[in-house]
Design an enzyme around this catalytic site. Sequence first.
Site, PDB file in Angstrom:
ATOM      1  N   LYS A   1       0.832  -1.211   0.000  1.00 49.00           N
ATOM      2  CA  LYS A   1       0.000   0.000   0.000  1.00 49.00           C
ATOM      3  C   LYS A   1       0.858   1.249   0.000  1.00 49.00           C
ATOM      4  O   LYS A   1       1.881   1.318   0.690  1.00 49.00           O
ATOM      5  CB  LYS A   1      -0.883   0.054   1.256  1.00 49.00           C
ATOM      6  CG  LYS A   1      -2.014  -0.922   1.316  1.00 49.00           C
ATOM      7  CD  LYS A   1      -2.809  -0.647   2.593  1.00 49.00           C
ATOM      8  CE  LYS A   1      -3.947  -1.604   2.785  1.00 49.00           C
ATOM      9  NZ  LYS A   1      -4.655  -1.326   4.059  1.00 49.00           N
TER      10      LYS A   1
ATOM     11  N   GLY B   1      -8.308   5.304  -2.122  1.00 51.45           N
ATOM     12  CA  GLY B   1      -9.099   5.070  -3.320  1.00 51.45           C
ATOM     13  C   GLY B   1      -8.563   3.973  -4.210  1.00 51.45           C
ATOM     14  O   GLY B   1      -8.817   3.953  -5.410  1.00 51.45           O
ATOM     15  N   GLY B   2      -7.784   3.028  -3.623  1.00 55.08           N
ATOM     16  CA  GLY B   2      -7.253   1.927  -4.416  1.00 55.08           C
ATOM     17  C   GLY B   2      -6.000   2.275  -5.197  1.00 55.08           C
ATOM     18  O   GLY B   2      -5.402   1.411  -5.829  1.00 55.08           O
TER      19      GLY B   2
ATOM     20  N   HIS C   1     -15.109  -5.319   3.993  1.00 55.68           N
ATOM     21  CA  HIS C   1     -14.607  -3.952   4.170  1.00 55.68           C
ATOM     22  C   HIS C   1     -15.751  -3.150   4.794  1.00 55.68           C
ATOM     23  O   HIS C   1     -16.733  -2.834   4.124  1.00 55.68           O
ATOM     24  CB  HIS C   1     -14.208  -3.391   2.808  1.00 55.68           C
ATOM     25  CG  HIS C   1     -13.703  -1.981   2.849  1.00 55.68           C
ATOM     26  ND1 HIS C   1     -12.724  -1.525   2.011  1.00 55.68           N
ATOM     27  CD2 HIS C   1     -14.042  -0.917   3.612  1.00 55.68           C
ATOM     28  CE1 HIS C   1     -12.476  -0.238   2.256  1.00 55.68           C
ATOM     29  NE2 HIS C   1     -13.289   0.143   3.220  1.00 55.68           N
TER      30      HIS C   1
ATOM     31  N   HIS D   1      -9.750  -2.783  -6.288  1.00 53.71           N
ATOM     32  CA  HIS D   1      -9.627  -2.239  -4.929  1.00 53.71           C
ATOM     33  C   HIS D   1     -10.429  -0.953  -4.748  1.00 53.71           C
ATOM     34  O   HIS D   1     -10.172  -0.182  -3.825  1.00 53.71           O
ATOM     35  CB  HIS D   1      -8.163  -1.985  -4.548  1.00 53.71           C
ATOM     36  CG  HIS D   1      -7.267  -3.167  -4.737  1.00 53.71           C
ATOM     37  ND1 HIS D   1      -7.472  -4.368  -4.093  1.00 53.71           N
ATOM     38  CD2 HIS D   1      -6.184  -3.353  -5.528  1.00 53.71           C
ATOM     39  CE1 HIS D   1      -6.545  -5.224  -4.471  1.00 53.71           C
ATOM     40  NE2 HIS D   1      -5.759  -4.638  -5.347  1.00 53.71           N
TER      41      HIS D   1
ATOM     42  N   ARG E   1     -11.548  12.901   5.412  1.00 48.08           N
ATOM     43  CA  ARG E   1     -12.375  13.749   4.543  1.00 48.08           C
ATOM     44  C   ARG E   1     -13.765  13.146   4.487  1.00 48.08           C
ATOM     45  O   ARG E   1     -14.020  12.085   5.046  1.00 48.08           O
ATOM     46  CB  ARG E   1     -11.781  13.783   3.131  1.00 48.08           C
ATOM     47  CG  ARG E   1     -11.597  12.387   2.527  1.00 48.08           C
ATOM     48  CD  ARG E   1     -11.114  12.429   1.103  1.00 48.08           C
ATOM     49  NE  ARG E   1     -10.684  11.136   0.600  1.00 48.08           N
ATOM     50  CZ  ARG E   1     -11.473  10.169   0.167  1.00 48.08           C
ATOM     51  NH1 ARG E   1     -12.794  10.339   0.193  1.00 48.08           N
ATOM     52  NH2 ARG E   1     -10.988   9.025  -0.276  1.00 48.08           N
TER      53      ARG E   1
END
Length: 657
Positions: free
Chosen positions: A141, A147-148, A191, A218, A276
């Site tokens: 990651k 956001g993938g 998720h 993702h 956010r």
Amino acid sequence: MRTAKKLGVRTVAVYSDADRHAMHVEMADEAYHIGPAPSTQSYLNASKILEVAKKSNSQAIHPGYGFLSENVEFCEKCASEDIIFIGPPPSAIRDMGIKSTSKAIMSAAGVPIVRGYHGEDQNIERLKAEAQRIGFPLMIKAVRGGGGKGMRIAMTESDFLPQLESAKRESLKSFGDDNMLLEQYITDPRHVEVQVFADMHGNAVHLFERDCSVQRRHQKIIEEAPAPGLSEETRRALGEAAVRAAKAVGYVGAGTVEFILHRVTHEFHFMEMNTRLQVEHPITEMITGTDLVEWQLRVAAGEPLPVTQEDIVRNGHAVECRIYAEEPAAGFLPRAGTLHRLTQPIAEEFVRVETGVREGQEVSVHYDPMIAKLVVWGRDRTEALAKTKAKLTEYQVAGLETNVNFLLRLSGASAFVAGDVHTAFIPQHEAELFPKSDTVLNEDRAIQAALGHLLVSQAQLATNDSWKGISVPSTAFRPNYQLQKTVPLRFDEKDFTVTVQYTDVPNTYRVQVGDGEWRSVEAYLSSNDKGLRLNALIDDKISNIGLLTYEQQVHVYDETGQTVFVIPHPKFQAVSGSDPAAAANSASSPTPGVLERILVNKGDKVVKGQPLFVVIAMKMEYVVRSPRDGVVEAVAPFKQGDAVGKGTQVVMLEDQS
């Protein structure tokens, strides 16, 4: 902007070259141009945005969902210019934005975390050693990701370096940083995320959880609130852990704490916090009766939260579908181009349609290909899903392929309806989500398409107008057109014909598909606020379907979604580039985008599957590989940064024939 106007607050928009006619520009009280289409020269240009804020005498900046919304440097610059950043303080963004730091803070706050490496040493050898320690499969990651973007899975040790390099490139493009963290990859988890909100007075609450498990690349595609199948005890534990997470970093404003949840035991671990407002926040608003943007504005102005935790009540169930310009059957590749037709469901009390584009506008290669969010509320999950499917059938889009048909199948898939959702849902249910019946010709739809094409052509001749201006008579009409007409059609790359014989009875025809049986059909055109309709009686079934004729296409819209038939060009007008042999000897861009790298040169020997070039589209990286073993005959004269269209040949191999 709608919320700001409701509160009497004037709004100022910024826009790039690509967004000159965008909806947000026209909604704002004022709008300022900030640069070319690439986001690095416009929406990521913090200095330019602050310059506009000062010029327009703006008191605050709402950073939206992406770009600079989680950029700590931008938040600090706002503070230095005495402009309110509608979001958390810089310290919270920094602590939660750097995933390695956030893991340490969460562990200290008693929030469970996943085993991994979150260190600052980014030496490749160190990362390889840590990957071996954690074990495979492994999640790679971007430290500043979201956001993938900049996220890859290495299933084996041999996958690790190629996936690491790809994640680093994508992260650098999206976030200006290529530092990575490594984590144990939990196979097929759920998720689940929790909406939190905090003010400047030490108050913090949660507004329950959302399930965002079903994803592609993702990235979320359908979300719902509350998460299905959880006990009240688990919901409460998730909410309390999320509030602890927010308080641990001195959070202010709207935030989302994301968790990985075990499908069977419902044990959960902290994944990350998005500092956010989330794209999917409307489903939380629907089940809590709140306006989170209004809360954002009021909290940024120094007001306390309007409620306590005990005041927040969950009511009903809400689902959000993200409508994308993409091709699900081609690995969800994004599509760019003009929306020649865009008809969406009409908003109601329990239906929201949130969009930033309109018919005739472009979906750009530079930004996310989302067209709209469809948000539906029901008294329970069963009702919410039924409404969702009904509203999805009201979409009529032409010019670009969308995922609407896929979302229809997904929302009706047996396992999804049962609530058995997880991050591997799409590949595990591929047969149901991509049925072979999609490639089998439905004769009734073919008849509807052929008759629709003929009737629209007749109406256009009668009114001397395009499909948008068709005036449908209130009574049946039958011009002396032709006693028999053959309509060539193509479906799923297969050509066939539909023969239509006109009869002496108005609106009645004899129709034959290919060499099949002749059938009697009654059909006529009508129109309503959703566009052109075809009313057809075939055998004993009357259908009232949506219809659109567009260039060389006929679109049929019914309860199963959209079916597209192509009217082939005559052979003497055939479009070049459809030679299968040529496809085997070349590698082409799978999507409109920007050429990032060419990895081979003329004369190079390549093997099947070897990377040849890389394209960036909608901030995602696509590696194009060799279709076979061979030798590179030529490389197109492109350079890094050049725009390429879908199907553009970049690398050609020597002909083996």
